[in-house]
Design a protein around this motif. Structure first.
Motif, PDB file in Angstrom:
ATOM      1  N   GLN A 182       0.830  -1.208   0.000  1.00 38.88           N
ATOM      2  CA  GLN A 182       0.000   0.000   0.000  1.00 38.88           C
ATOM      3  C   GLN A 182       0.868   1.264   0.000  1.00 38.88           C
ATOM      4  OE1 GLN A 182      -3.383  -0.016  -0.402  1.00 38.88           O
ATOM      5  NE2 GLN A 182      -2.972   2.179  -0.722  1.00 38.88           N
ATOM      6  N   LYS A 183       1.961   1.207   0.763  1.00 37.53           N
ATOM      7  CA  LYS A 183       2.883   2.349   0.843  1.00 37.53           C
ATOM      8  C   LYS A 183       3.441   2.671  -0.544  1.00 37.53           C
ATOM      9  CE  LYS A 183       6.489   3.819   4.002  1.00 37.53           C
ATOM     10  NZ  LYS A 183       7.536   3.426   4.908  1.00 37.53           N
ATOM     11  N   VAL A 184       3.812   1.637  -1.277  1.00 32.45           N
ATOM     12  CA  VAL A 184       4.356   1.830  -2.620  1.00 32.45           C
ATOM     13  C   VAL A 184       3.267   2.386  -3.540  1.00 32.45           C
ATOM     14  CG1 VAL A 184       5.396   0.674  -4.614  1.00 32.45           C
ATOM     15  CG2 VAL A 184       6.071  -0.004  -2.310  1.00 32.45           C
ATOM     16  N   ALA A 185       2.050   1.855  -3.415  1.00 36.14           N
ATOM     17  CA  ALA A 185       0.943   2.339  -4.256  1.00 36.14           C
ATOM     18  C   ALA A 185       0.701   3.830  -3.983  1.00 36.14           C
ATOM     19  CB  ALA A 185      -0.314   1.533  -3.969  1.00 36.14           C
ATOM     20  N   ASN A 186       0.797   4.246  -2.705  1.00 38.18           N
ATOM     21  CA  ASN A 186       0.566   5.646  -2.345  1.00 38.18           C
ATOM     22  C   ASN A 186       1.605   6.582  -2.949  1.00 38.18           C
ATOM     23  OD1 ASN A 186      -1.575   4.757  -0.854  1.00 38.18           O
ATOM     24  ND2 ASN A 186      -0.561   4.939   1.137  1.00 38.18           N
ATOM     25  N   LEU A 187       2.803   6.034  -3.224  1.00 33.45           N
ATOM     26  CA  LEU A 187       3.857   6.873  -3.824  1.00 33.45           C
ATOM     27  C   LEU A 187       3.541   7.214  -5.279  1.00 33.45           C
ATOM     28  CD1 LEU A 187       7.186   5.226  -2.569  1.00 33.45           C
ATOM     29  CD2 LEU A 187       6.273   7.473  -1.934  1.00 33.45           C
ATOM     30  N   GLY A 188       2.686   6.432  -5.902  1.00 33.65           N
ATOM     31  CA  GLY A 188       2.287   6.688  -7.295  1.00 33.65           C
ATOM     32  C   GLY A 188       3.486   6.770  -8.218  1.00 33.65           C
ATOM     33  N   ASP A 189       3.532   7.845  -9.008  1.00 29.26           N
ATOM     34  CA  ASP A 189       4.585   7.998 -10.027  1.00 29.26           C
ATOM     35  C   ASP A 189       5.988   8.056  -9.432  1.00 29.26           C
ATOM     36  OD1 ASP A 189       2.680   7.941 -11.898  1.00 29.26           O
ATOM     37  OD2 ASP A 189       2.687  10.114 -12.315  1.00 29.26           O
ATOM     38  N   LEU A 190       6.084   8.493  -8.178  1.00 31.17           N
ATOM     39  CA  LEU A 190       7.416   8.600  -7.555  1.00 31.17           C
ATOM     40  C   LEU A 190       8.086   7.229  -7.437  1.00 31.17           C
ATOM     41  CD1 LEU A 190       6.768  11.136  -4.652  1.00 31.17           C
ATOM     42  CD2 LEU A 190       8.068  11.519  -6.768  1.00 31.17           C
ATOM     43  N   ALA A 191       7.271   6.200  -7.306  1.00 28.95           N
ATOM     44  CA  ALA A 191       7.841   4.851  -7.144  1.00 28.95           C
ATOM     45  C   ALA A 191       8.243   4.248  -8.481  1.00 28.95           C
ATOM     46  CB  ALA A 191       6.820   3.944  -6.462  1.00 28.95           C
ATOM     47  N   GLN A 192       7.632   4.737  -9.563  1.00 29.94           N
ATOM     48  CA  GLN A 192       7.773   4.078 -10.865  1.00 29.94           C
ATOM     49  C   GLN A 192       9.222   3.831 -11.308  1.00 29.94           C
ATOM     50  OE1 GLN A 192       5.423   2.385 -12.229  1.00 29.94           O
ATOM     51  NE2 GLN A 192       6.940   1.707 -13.743  1.00 29.94           N
ATOM     52  N   PRO A 193      10.107   4.867 -11.280  1.00 30.15           N
ATOM     53  CA  PRO A 193      11.486   4.609 -11.730  1.00 30.15           C
ATOM     54  C   PRO A 193      12.188   3.537 -10.907  1.00 30.15           C
ATOM     55  CG  PRO A 193      11.205   6.926 -11.071  1.00 30.15           C
ATOM     56  CD  PRO A 193       9.885   6.269 -10.903  1.00 30.15           C
ATOM     57  N   HIS A 194      11.881   3.473  -9.627  1.00 29.44           N
ATOM     58  CA  HIS A 194      12.514   2.463  -8.759  1.00 29.44           C
ATOM     59  C   HIS A 194      11.979   1.058  -9.079  1.00 29.44           C
ATOM     60  CE1 HIS A 194      14.474   5.554  -6.449  1.00 29.44           C
ATOM     61  NE2 HIS A 194      13.310   6.172  -6.302  1.00 29.44           N
ATOM     62  N   LEU A 195      10.675   0.995  -9.336  1.00 27.44           N
ATOM     63  CA  LEU A 195      10.078  -0.309  -9.656  1.00 27.44           C
ATOM     64  C   LEU A 195      10.633  -0.831 -10.979  1.00 27.44           C
ATOM     65  CD1 LEU A 195       6.456   0.623  -8.556  1.00 27.44           C
ATOM     66  CD2 LEU A 195       8.006  -0.988  -7.395  1.00 27.44           C
ATOM     67  N   GLU A 196      10.782   0.094 -11.913  1.00 27.34           N
ATOM     68  CA  GLU A 196      11.331  -0.276 -13.224  1.00 27.34           C
ATOM     69  C   GLU A 196      12.749  -0.814 -13.061  1.00 27.34           C
ATOM     70  OE1 GLU A 196      10.392   2.816 -16.069  1.00 27.34           O
ATOM     71  OE2 GLU A 196      12.080   2.107 -17.294  1.00 27.34           O
ATOM     72  N   LYS A 197      13.550  -0.113 -12.242  1.00 29.01           N
ATOM     73  CA  LYS A 197      14.928  -0.551 -11.987  1.00 29.01           C
ATOM     74  C   LYS A 197      14.939  -1.922 -11.296  1.00 29.01           C
ATOM     75  CE  LYS A 197      18.167   2.145 -13.373  1.00 29.01           C
ATOM     76  NZ  LYS A 197      18.874   1.589 -14.527  1.00 29.01           N
ATOM     77  N   LEU A 198      14.036  -2.085 -10.325  1.00 21.56           N
ATOM     78  CA  LEU A 198      13.981  -3.374  -9.610  1.00 21.56           C
ATOM     79  C   LEU A 198      13.662  -4.510 -10.577  1.00 21.56           C
ATOM     80  CD1 LEU A 198      12.169  -2.150  -6.378  1.00 21.56           C
ATOM     81  CD2 LEU A 198      14.407  -3.292  -6.426  1.00 21.56           C
ATOM     82  N   GLY A 199      12.770  -4.220 -11.526  1.00 20.64           N
ATOM     83  CA  GLY A 199      12.443  -5.218 -12.548  1.00 20.64           C
ATOM     84  C   GLY A 199      13.653  -5.514 -13.428  1.00 20.64           C
TER      85      GLY A 199
END
Ligand code: PMV
Length: 291
Positions: A182-199
């Motif tokens: 939920q915390k990650v979902a709340n970050l919205g677009d701010l999390a996106q670059p990190h999620l992409e990198k993690l992938g």
């Protein structure tokens, strides 16, 4: 009348996520590793009372899914669980317990159990334990090989041979997967670059050619997991401790906000030293697996 054994026994192992946690929720790949030495054993025995289904309880649901499959509607049974898998640490405890219990029921009634049927029954219990399970825990707890999973491509068994040792260290704190997601979902677009990198890092881990490079990928992933706020102080401390003591890489594992960290060691000796140091620095328990 079916023939029964005096005691039915079922076993299962646990799992840990190597790479890709949180990113997998957004469609990227995750890699999970079976912890074959961290086991659950379930025993099923005759009782003088009828077993009652607690529909809120994943273990009870697993037992009743197995009984229903066998066409048994009144079971005079009792069961016990001996587990070395701590709960809520991202080690797949609920899946491992369900697998062991279903195997024990089938063993008790001396019935054949295919892997596909077992997985299907386990996932019924996993839907009670976690509302929307990806199936990765069940798949990895049923596999002797690491598993790659993404929503698009499904499950794939991996022949991963990094040539190093994985140290798993338990912070002793419950992981809070739901809260972290939920915390990650709340970050919205701010999390996106990190999620992409993690992938990307999860994919990279599969093509690196040496343990040093694999370790580096793990440490990079940890920094992105920290950036999206899902690590914890103790996890960060244990990760830093591992690196300061010569680990090739280290990261938190699973949903986070507690749970386990993993560290990569070049040799078994180094893995043992690291495990000792991590226990001195606050880890409640450690395990070592060849990776
Ligand atoms: O804590 P674990 O091992 O159950 O893993 C959670 C992994 C997440 O990616 C954070 C959530 C998920 O459903 O994949």
């Amino acid at each position: 009348m079916e023939t029964k054994k005096r005691i039915g026994i079922g076993k299962a192992h646990s799992k840990i996520i190597l790479m890709g946690e949180h990113a997998v929720v957004y469609g990227y790949s995750a890699l999970a590793f079976p912890l074959k030495s961290v086991e659950v054993v379930c025993r099923v025995m005759e009782a003088d009372h009828i077993l009652i289904w607690d529909k809120e309880d994943p273990l009870s649901t697993a037992i009743f899914a197995a009984l229903e499959q066998l066409g048994i509607d009144k079971a005079y049974l009792t069961y016990d669980i001996a587990s070395t898998v701590p709960e809520r640490r991202g080690m797949g405890s609920s899946a491992a317990v369900a697998i062991a219990a279903i195997r024990a029921i089938f063993d008790y009634y001396q019935a054949d159990l295919s892997e596909d049927l077992l997985e299907d029954l386990v996932n019924q219990a996993e839907r009670v334990a976690h509302q929307n399970p990806s199936g990765l825990d069940a798949k990895t707890c049923l596999s002797d090989l690491p598993i790659k999973y993404s929503r698009q491509t499904g499950f794939e068994q991996l022949d991963l041979n990094v040539g190093a040792y994985l140290v798993i260290a338990d912070t002793g704190l419950h992981g809070k997967t739901k809260e972290a997601v939920q915390k990650v979902a709340n970050l919205g677009d701010l999390a996106q670059p990190h999620l992409e990198k993690l992938g990307e890092l999860a994919e990279k881990a599969l093509v690196v050619t040496c343990p040093t490079a694999f370790g580096k990928v793990m440490s990079q992933a940890h920094r992105h997991l920290q950036a999206i706020g899902v690590s914890s102080d103790l996890s960060d401390h244990l990760v830093a401790t591992a690196i300061n003591h010569g680990a090739l890489g280290s990261k938190m594992s699973g949903g986070g906000l507690g749970g386990c960290i993993i560290a990569l060691a070049a040799s078994q000796e180094q893995a043992k030293d690291l495990a000792k140091t991590l226990e001195k620095e606050g880890a409640k328990q450690t395990w070592i697996e060849r990776l």
